[in-house]
Enzyme design. Sequence first.
Site, PDB file in Angstrom:
ATOM      1  N   ASP A 101      16.629  -7.757 -65.322  1.00 56.88           N
ATOM      2  CA  ASP A 101      16.182  -6.697 -64.422  1.00 56.88           C
ATOM      3  C   ASP A 101      15.289  -5.770 -65.245  1.00 56.88           C
ATOM      4  O   ASP A 101      15.769  -5.029 -66.108  1.00 56.88           O
ATOM      5  CB  ASP A 101      17.379  -5.918 -63.854  1.00 56.88           C
ATOM      6  CG  ASP A 101      16.943  -4.857 -62.859  1.00 56.88           C
ATOM      7  OD1 ASP A 101      15.741  -4.490 -62.860  1.00 56.88           O
ATOM      8  OD2 ASP A 101      17.786  -4.389 -62.083  1.00 56.88           O
TER       9      ASP A 101
ATOM     10  N   ASN B 106       3.525  -9.954 -63.760  1.00 55.03           N
ATOM     11  CA  ASN B 106       3.356 -10.220 -62.322  1.00 55.03           C
ATOM     12  C   ASN B 106       4.457  -9.583 -61.476  1.00 55.03           C
ATOM     13  O   ASN B 106       4.227  -9.286 -60.300  1.00 55.03           O
ATOM     14  CB  ASN B 106       3.328 -11.750 -62.117  1.00 55.03           C
ATOM     15  CG  ASN B 106       3.517 -12.133 -60.673  1.00 55.03           C
ATOM     16  OD1 ASN B 106       2.646 -11.899 -59.837  1.00 55.03           O
ATOM     17  ND2 ASN B 106       4.695 -12.684 -60.349  1.00 55.03           N
TER      18      ASN B 106
ATOM     19  N   TYR C  75       3.646   2.839 -55.051  1.00 55.59           N
ATOM     20  CA  TYR C  75       3.137   1.508 -55.423  1.00 55.59           C
ATOM     21  C   TYR C  75       1.653   1.600 -55.783  1.00 55.59           C
ATOM     22  O   TYR C  75       1.211   1.075 -56.809  1.00 55.59           O
ATOM     23  CB  TYR C  75       3.376   0.563 -54.241  1.00 55.59           C
ATOM     24  CG  TYR C  75       2.837  -0.834 -54.392  1.00 55.59           C
ATOM     25  CD1 TYR C  75       3.493  -1.772 -55.198  1.00 55.59           C
ATOM     26  CD2 TYR C  75       1.704  -1.262 -53.694  1.00 55.59           C
ATOM     27  CE1 TYR C  75       3.012  -3.078 -55.310  1.00 55.59           C
ATOM     28  CE2 TYR C  75       1.226  -2.555 -53.797  1.00 55.59           C
ATOM     29  CZ  TYR C  75       1.881  -3.464 -54.599  1.00 55.59           C
ATOM     30  OH  TYR C  75       1.420  -4.749 -54.703  1.00 55.59           O
TER      31      TYR C  75
ATOM     32  N   LYS D 160      -0.080   0.715 -59.308  1.00 54.64           N
ATOM     33  CA  LYS D 160      -1.065  -0.370 -59.446  1.00 54.64           C
ATOM     34  C   LYS D 160      -2.407   0.160 -59.940  1.00 54.64           C
ATOM     35  O   LYS D 160      -3.102  -0.519 -60.691  1.00 54.64           O
ATOM     36  CB  LYS D 160      -1.211  -1.115 -58.112  1.00 54.64           C
ATOM     37  CG  LYS D 160       0.033  -1.916 -57.703  1.00 54.64           C
ATOM     38  CD  LYS D 160       0.393  -2.983 -58.722  1.00 54.64           C
ATOM     39  CE  LYS D 160       1.408  -3.979 -58.180  1.00 54.64           C
ATOM     40  NZ  LYS D 160       1.819  -4.950 -59.206  1.00 54.64           N
TER      41      LYS D 160
HETATM   42  N1  LIG Z   1       1.657 -10.772 -51.991  1.00 55.84           N
HETATM   43  C1  LIG Z   1       0.685  -9.900 -51.812  1.00 55.84           C
HETATM   44  O1  LIG Z   1       0.092  -9.807 -50.708  1.00 55.84           O
HETATM   45  C2  LIG Z   1       0.265  -9.015 -52.964  1.00 55.84           C
HETATM   46  C3  LIG Z   1      -0.836  -8.162 -52.777  1.00 55.84           C
HETATM   47  C4  LIG Z   1      -1.221  -7.339 -53.829  1.00 55.84           C
HETATM   48  C5  LIG Z   1      -0.542  -7.378 -55.040  1.00 55.84           C
HETATM   49  N2  LIG Z   1       0.551  -8.190 -55.176  1.00 55.84           N
HETATM   50  C6  LIG Z   1       1.240  -8.182 -56.466  1.00 55.84           C
HETATM   51  O2  LIG Z   1       1.461  -9.508 -56.901  1.00 55.84           O
HETATM   52  C7  LIG Z   1       2.658  -9.600 -57.657  1.00 55.84           C
HETATM   53  C8  LIG Z   1       3.551 -10.686 -57.089  1.00 55.84           C
HETATM   54  O3  LIG Z   1       3.854 -10.316 -55.756  1.00 55.84           O
HETATM   55  P1  LIG Z   1       4.623 -11.273 -54.750  1.00 55.84           P
HETATM   56  O4  LIG Z   1       3.992 -11.070 -53.436  1.00 55.84           O
HETATM   57  O5  LIG Z   1       4.775 -12.631 -55.318  1.00 55.84           O
HETATM   58  O6  LIG Z   1       6.053 -10.536 -54.723  1.00 55.84           O
HETATM   59  P2  LIG Z   1       7.507 -11.125 -54.361  1.00 55.84           P
HETATM   60  O7  LIG Z   1       7.419 -12.372 -53.581  1.00 55.84           O
HETATM   61  O8  LIG Z   1       8.250  -9.977 -53.775  1.00 55.84           O
HETATM   62  O9  LIG Z   1       8.099 -11.462 -55.793  1.00 55.84           O
HETATM   63  C9  LIG Z   1       8.338 -10.419 -56.692  1.00 55.84           C
HETATM   64  C10 LIG Z   1       8.838 -10.984 -58.001  1.00 55.84           C
HETATM   65  O10 LIG Z   1       9.179  -9.882 -58.858  1.00 55.84           O
HETATM   66  C11 LIG Z   1      10.538 -10.040 -59.295  1.00 55.84           C
HETATM   67  N3  LIG Z   1      11.200  -8.747 -59.422  1.00 55.84           N
HETATM   68  C12 LIG Z   1      11.381  -7.813 -58.451  1.00 55.84           C
HETATM   69  N4  LIG Z   1      12.104  -6.773 -58.913  1.00 55.84           N
HETATM   70  C13 LIG Z   1      12.389  -7.065 -60.218  1.00 55.84           C
HETATM   71  C14 LIG Z   1      13.105  -6.396 -61.245  1.00 55.84           C
HETATM   72  N5  LIG Z   1      13.697  -5.207 -61.032  1.00 55.84           N
HETATM   73  N6  LIG Z   1      13.198  -6.976 -62.467  1.00 55.84           N
HETATM   74  C15 LIG Z   1      12.620  -8.183 -62.702  1.00 55.84           C
HETATM   75  N7  LIG Z   1      11.922  -8.871 -61.769  1.00 55.84           N
HETATM   76  C16 LIG Z   1      11.812  -8.320 -60.550  1.00 55.84           C
HETATM   77  C17 LIG Z   1      11.190 -10.871 -58.179  1.00 55.84           C
HETATM   78  O11 LIG Z   1      12.285 -11.608 -58.646  1.00 55.84           O
HETATM   79  P3  LIG Z   1      13.831 -11.217 -58.389  1.00 55.84           P
HETATM   80  O12 LIG Z   1      13.974 -10.731 -57.000  1.00 55.84           O
HETATM   81  O13 LIG Z   1      14.554 -12.480 -58.715  1.00 55.84           O
HETATM   82  O14 LIG Z   1      14.081 -10.137 -59.388  1.00 55.84           O
HETATM   83  C18 LIG Z   1      10.077 -11.843 -57.818  1.00 55.84           C
HETATM   84  O15 LIG Z   1      10.054 -12.924 -58.707  1.00 55.84           O
HETATM   85  C19 LIG Z   1       3.294  -8.202 -57.599  1.00 55.84           C
HETATM   86  O16 LIG Z   1       2.959  -7.462 -58.738  1.00 55.84           O
HETATM   87  C20 LIG Z   1       2.649  -7.586 -56.373  1.00 55.84           C
HETATM   88  O17 LIG Z   1       2.631  -6.181 -56.418  1.00 55.84           O
HETATM   89  C21 LIG Z   1       0.959  -9.011 -54.179  1.00 55.84           C
END
Ligand SMILES: NC(=O)c1ccc[n+]([C@@H]2O[C@H](COP(=O)([O-])OP(=O)(O)OC[C@H]3O[C@@H](n4cnc5c(N)ncnc54)[C@H](OP(=O)(O)O)[C@@H]3O)[C@@H](O)[C@H]2O)c1
Length: 283
Positions: free
Chosen positions: A67, A94, A159, A163
């Site tokens: 975490d 990420n 957020y 970012k």
């Molecule tokens: N998807 C989009 O549309 C989008 C757009 C802009 C930017 N982003 C950025 O892209 C990145 C990936 O996003 P995503 O959409 O793949 O998000 P996601 O599906 O919610 O996955 C988030 C990841 O972060 C991990 N995580 C969350 N809280 C954590 C903690 N306290 N400690 C360690 N790990 C943690 C989660 O794993 P666990 O739950 O197992 O901890 C999961 O592997 C992020 O930085 C997000 O801000 C995404």
Amino acid sequence: MSPSNVLGKGRTALVTGASRGIGPLIARQIAREGGHVVLTGRSAADLQTVASDLAAAGADVSFMPVDLTKPGAAETLVATIERRRGGIDLLVNNAGGDPLREFHTMTFEENLRTLQLNLIAPLALSHAVLPAMMRRGRGHIVNISAMAGRASFPYTEAYAAAKDGLIGFTRVLRADYHARGVSASVLILGAIRDAGQGQRMLDESGMKASGFMALAESVARAVVKAVNKDRAELIILPGPGRLIRAIMDYFPGLGPQVNRAAGATTTLQKIIEQREAKADAAA
Ligand SMILES: NC(=O)c1ccc[n+]([C@@H]2O[C@H](COP(=O)([O-])OP(=O)(O)OC[C@H]3O[C@@H](n4cnc5c(N)ncnc54)[C@H](OP(=O)(O)O)[C@@H]3O)[C@@H](O)[C@H]2O)c1
């Protein structure tokens, strides 16, 4: 082998947020270049599933559940990997996300947790990997940021602050350490489909992906491109990303107008209300 010499046989990459969403795709793309990939996230079960899938496809992977919002977690994670693997060549920050709640309805501590995950953890991990990277004269840090702040994406105050902070952090880090063999890149993501938080919101609202959304796979490819071509910033949007970002910065009133016209503000408000109603019913 990449020009920055951090991908390929004998190299180790650490990918955070690799248990679900876009992270597993990033890990797979890096693993294709050769070398070892360490996956991290909180859920050991999800990490195990991703690691098994990648190993079945021929990748050399391991995982460590952590975490990253816990004090000292980043330092312990990095020290453990460096002890086991002899060093980390590529760090991909990420892990991240937004709780999608209105700023004033969250406690200030809840807002701080968003900053902790999206900004402080990447800084802590970068701080922890730098000394060994400099000693070995090679390393690359890729930070995953978002357009949220540039586009005034609704209900993302903490957020967006995190970012945008990550963009400034990456620029300065890159300038300060490049001559010492350590590079840094930032990927600035718009809305992403097919995996991750954006796709989950679509699924929850029953909406279809719009033409404004980029493929999750394109983020994974961009990570490897940023490293191989040593790019400072890549914008992940369909169409002319850099131009769209520049226009958003030049006309800060445009983002809210586009969000309202595209229905994002209303849809997100509805999702917030649905989630609150569900939570009230469960309480
Ligand atoms: N998807 C989009 O549309 C989008 C757009 C802009 C930017 N982003 C950025 O892209 C990145 C990936 O996003 P995503 O959409 O793949 O998000 P996601 O599906 O919610 O996955 C988030 C990841 O972060 C991990 N995580 C969350 N809280 C954590 C903690 N306290 N400690 C360690 N790990 C943690 C989660 O794993 P666990 O739950 O197992 O901890 C999961 O592997 C992020 O930085 C997000 O801000 C995404």
